[in-house]
Design a protein around this motif. Sequence first.
Motif, PDB file in Angstrom:
ATOM      1  N   LEU A   1       2.050  45.236 -75.856  1.00 52.36           N
ATOM      2  CA  LEU A   1       2.936  44.194 -75.360  1.00 52.36           C
ATOM      3  C   LEU A   1       4.386  44.693 -75.354  1.00 52.36           C
ATOM      4  N   GLY A   2       5.221  44.025 -74.567  1.00 52.42           N
ATOM      5  CA  GLY A   2       6.657  44.310 -74.600  1.00 52.42           C
ATOM      6  C   GLY A   2       7.054  45.644 -74.010  1.00 52.42           C
ATOM      7  N   ALA A   3       6.409  46.056 -72.918  1.00 47.82           N
ATOM      8  CA  ALA A   3       6.781  47.322 -72.272  1.00 47.82           C
ATOM      9  C   ALA A   3       8.241  47.269 -71.828  1.00 47.82           C
ATOM     10  N   GLN A   4       8.933  48.404 -71.992  1.00 50.26           N
ATOM     11  CA  GLN A   4      10.364  48.466 -71.677  1.00 50.26           C
ATOM     12  C   GLN A   4      10.651  49.615 -70.721  1.00 50.26           C
ATOM     13  N   PRO A   5      11.544  49.404 -69.760  1.00 49.63           N
ATOM     14  CA  PRO A   5      11.983  50.526 -68.923  1.00 49.63           C
ATOM     15  C   PRO A   5      12.640  51.605 -69.786  1.00 49.63           C
ATOM     16  N   GLU A   6      12.552  52.843 -69.354  1.00 51.72           N
ATOM     17  CA  GLU A   6      13.109  53.953 -70.125  1.00 51.72           C
ATOM     18  C   GLU A   6      14.593  53.774 -70.392  1.00 51.72           C
ATOM     19  N   LYS A   7      15.324  53.250 -69.403  1.00 52.90           N
ATOM     20  CA  LYS A   7      16.763  53.062 -69.593  1.00 52.90           C
ATOM     21  C   LYS A   7      17.049  52.012 -70.667  1.00 52.90           C
ATOM     22  N   MET A   8      16.206  51.007 -70.773  1.00 51.53           N
ATOM     23  CA  MET A   8      16.384  49.999 -71.805  1.00 51.53           C
ATOM     24  C   MET A   8      16.115  50.584 -73.187  1.00 51.53           C
ATOM     25  N   VAL A   9      15.072  51.391 -73.308  1.00 52.56           N
ATOM     26  CA  VAL A   9      14.767  52.050 -74.576  1.00 52.56           C
ATOM     27  C   VAL A   9      15.930  52.928 -75.004  1.00 52.56           C
ATOM     28  N   ALA A  10      16.482  53.689 -74.076  1.00 46.30           N
ATOM     29  CA  ALA A  10      17.589  54.590 -74.388  1.00 46.30           C
ATOM     30  C   ALA A  10      18.829  53.826 -74.817  1.00 46.30           C
ATOM     31  N   ALA A  11      19.118  52.701 -74.138  1.00 48.34           N
ATOM     32  CA  ALA A  11      20.289  51.901 -74.499  1.00 48.34           C
ATOM     33  C   ALA A  11      20.114  51.262 -75.860  1.00 48.34           C
TER      34      ALA A  11
ATOM     35  N   ALA B   1      17.228  37.766 -80.452  1.00 42.47           N
ATOM     36  CA  ALA B   1      16.626  37.217 -79.241  1.00 42.47           C
ATOM     37  C   ALA B   1      16.216  35.776 -79.508  1.00 42.47           C
ATOM     38  N   ASP B   2      15.899  35.055 -78.439  1.00 40.60           N
ATOM     39  CA  ASP B   2      15.399  33.687 -78.588  1.00 40.60           C
ATOM     40  C   ASP B   2      14.486  33.378 -77.411  1.00 40.60           C
ATOM     41  N   GLN B   3      13.734  32.274 -77.534  1.00 36.98           N
ATOM     42  CA  GLN B   3      12.782  31.886 -76.501  1.00 36.98           C
ATOM     43  C   GLN B   3      13.323  30.727 -75.677  1.00 36.98           C
ATOM     44  N   ASP B   4      13.274  30.881 -74.359  1.00 34.13           N
ATOM     45  CA  ASP B   4      13.695  29.812 -73.471  1.00 34.13           C
ATOM     46  C   ASP B   4      12.744  28.622 -73.643  1.00 34.13           C
ATOM     47  N   PRO B   5      13.266  27.425 -73.916  1.00 32.56           N
ATOM     48  CA  PRO B   5      12.389  26.281 -74.183  1.00 32.56           C
ATOM     49  C   PRO B   5      11.617  25.806 -72.960  1.00 32.56           C
ATOM     50  N   GLN B   6      12.070  26.152 -71.765  1.00 34.38           N
ATOM     51  CA  GLN B   6      11.385  25.711 -70.549  1.00 34.38           C
ATOM     52  C   GLN B   6      10.458  26.779 -69.984  1.00 34.38           C
ATOM     53  N   THR B   7      10.945  27.989 -69.805  1.00 30.86           N
ATOM     54  CA  THR B   7      10.137  29.044 -69.186  1.00 30.86           C
ATOM     55  C   THR B   7       9.291  29.816 -70.184  1.00 30.86           C
ATOM     56  N   LYS B   8       9.614  29.711 -71.477  1.00 27.31           N
ATOM     57  CA  LYS B   8       8.932  30.426 -72.567  1.00 27.31           C
ATOM     58  C   LYS B   8       9.184  31.935 -72.537  1.00 27.31           C
ATOM     59  N   GLU B   9      10.150  32.395 -71.748  1.00 29.44           N
ATOM     60  CA  GLU B   9      10.555  33.796 -71.791  1.00 29.44           C
ATOM     61  C   GLU B   9      11.334  34.073 -73.075  1.00 29.44           C
ATOM     62  N   ILE B  10      11.337  35.331 -73.501  1.00 31.86           N
ATOM     63  CA  ILE B  10      12.192  35.784 -74.595  1.00 31.86           C
ATOM     64  C   ILE B  10      13.443  36.397 -73.966  1.00 31.86           C
TER      65      ILE B  10
ATOM     66  N   THR C   1      14.809  39.659 -69.982  1.00 28.86           N
ATOM     67  CA  THR C   1      13.832  38.669 -70.426  1.00 28.86           C
ATOM     68  C   THR C   1      12.470  39.334 -70.568  1.00 28.86           C
ATOM     69  N   LEU C   2      11.701  38.796 -71.498  1.00 31.50           N
ATOM     70  CA  LEU C   2      10.305  39.171 -71.685  1.00 31.50           C
ATOM     71  C   LEU C   2       9.461  38.015 -71.166  1.00 31.50           C
ATOM     72  N   ASP C   3       8.517  38.292 -70.273  1.00 32.27           N
ATOM     73  CA  ASP C   3       7.738  37.237 -69.637  1.00 32.27           C
ATOM     74  C   ASP C   3       6.923  36.443 -70.666  1.00 32.27           C
ATOM     75  N   PRO C   4       6.480  35.224 -70.330  1.00 31.12           N
ATOM     76  CA  PRO C   4       5.770  34.380 -71.291  1.00 31.12           C
ATOM     77  C   PRO C   4       4.505  35.009 -71.868  1.00 31.12           C
ATOM     78  N   GLU C   5       3.882  35.931 -71.124  1.00 25.92           N
ATOM     79  CA  GLU C   5       2.697  36.636 -71.629  1.00 25.92           C
ATOM     80  C   GLU C   5       3.084  37.842 -72.489  1.00 25.92           C
ATOM     81  N   MET C   6       4.388  38.070 -72.604  1.00 22.09           N
ATOM     82  CA  MET C   6       4.938  39.150 -73.438  1.00 22.09           C
ATOM     83  C   MET C   6       4.512  40.538 -72.987  1.00 22.09           C
ATOM     84  N   LYS C   7       4.292  40.697 -71.702  1.00 17.26           N
ATOM     85  CA  LYS C   7       3.830  41.981 -71.191  1.00 17.26           C
ATOM     86  C   LYS C   7       4.958  42.995 -71.014  1.00 17.26           C
ATOM     87  N   ALA C   8       6.082  42.563 -70.418  1.00 17.61           N
ATOM     88  CA  ALA C   8       7.119  43.546 -70.089  1.00 17.61           C
ATOM     89  C   ALA C   8       8.496  42.901 -70.050  1.00 17.61           C
TER      90      ALA C   8
END
Length: 401
Positions: A73-83, A92-101, A112-119
């Motif tokens: 879960l939580g795959a990150q682009p290489e540039k995000m990992v480097a930063a 971080a926090d969770q959006d109460p409506q969309t459930k994104e992180i 944002t991290l999608d509600p399924e926490m994939k990426a």
Amino acid sequence: MRVNASFSVPGTRIARAAFGLLLTGCFAGTAAAHEGHDHSATQLTAASEGPVAMSSTFQVGDKTYRWEHRNDLGAQPEKMVAAAKGGLHNNADQDPQTKEIVTVVKSYGLVTLDPEMKAWRLVEDQDPHFAAGMNSHGTDCFEFNGESLWAFASTNTGEVVITKRGEILAKLSKPEGTEFANEKINQYYANGGKFVPCDVVFAPEAQALIVVTGYAPGDYALTAKNVDGSWQWTGAAWGGKENEGGPFSTAHGVEVNTIGGNEVVEVASRSHGRIYGFTADGEMVAMPGAGDGKYIQLPPRSNPCNIANHGDELFLPLLNPLADSNGVAPVLIISDGKPVGRLVPAEYEGLNFMHHMHGFIAIEHDGQLFGIALSWPNGGENSKGKRNDGQIAIFEAVEVK
């Protein structure tokens, strides 16, 4: 952000009020789950392959659970990992409506991290300000007038940024010294006092943002409200450095919870390891399990950076190690004022450089409990050859059989 009052782990659903009382045995061992460590005397048989991180286990009734690293879960682009590696200083926090992180990665942008926490993904059409160097040392997602808003307390740029999905609605900078119902605090800012916002939370009953400023001599909790469509400093303000008559010693994290039917503003005072409770007007209230001083005194060496609530439990990412955490910092779990569990991310394969915990959020997904941990890279240690990285990792509570 408020959370649900119950969650289920594999095979059972438990009441949150009972959960904290049943968590036991979490500190029986502190051996790290790395090759070369001997687990033969204490290792449990896990539901999945691999060694069990003993100090990251907890017990519910007659069943034992542990935090499992979900590296799928939580795959990150290489540039995000480097930063993040050298610049993560956030929560971080969770959006109460969309459930994104939601968080901001310094010099990368609003993600944002999608509600399924994939990426993780960059938010489209975001204001360039988010990628220009600000951090999200404190993050809160909240509903206001039917809309979902995100607020960030940025220590390095000295501002609280309020946004609607990347569109900046307001920036709160240093108060002028006329805004609050506390003349001592007004005078502090009128005299040019330092302002460094560490964390922010929205109190829905009070309809107010609460900001803590622990990186400054003021060390205050300040209030902002939306007045005639504009966010501005106004109303209650309280606190101060402990040696100057205030209750705080680096107010570093702030959260809102409902305790006994009342809205309570929780403040993590990092340097002396305490959790305080207040009304939104600044009146101190006794935290569950608190001593005579009304605050929760954490174990020695505890220095909480943030607070995450899940039901009756507090999840506290600690900046530095405890005496028995093998030189790396845990996320401490507190119930009724007592330590009842912990998560030590650096015990897990691939996460051994998560030495300092700065952010944590506990969420439910499909009835399961997950934790998202964020570590801070200590630049001083890195410059001396003691590598530690800024990383984001996701964990799930699983049953150990």
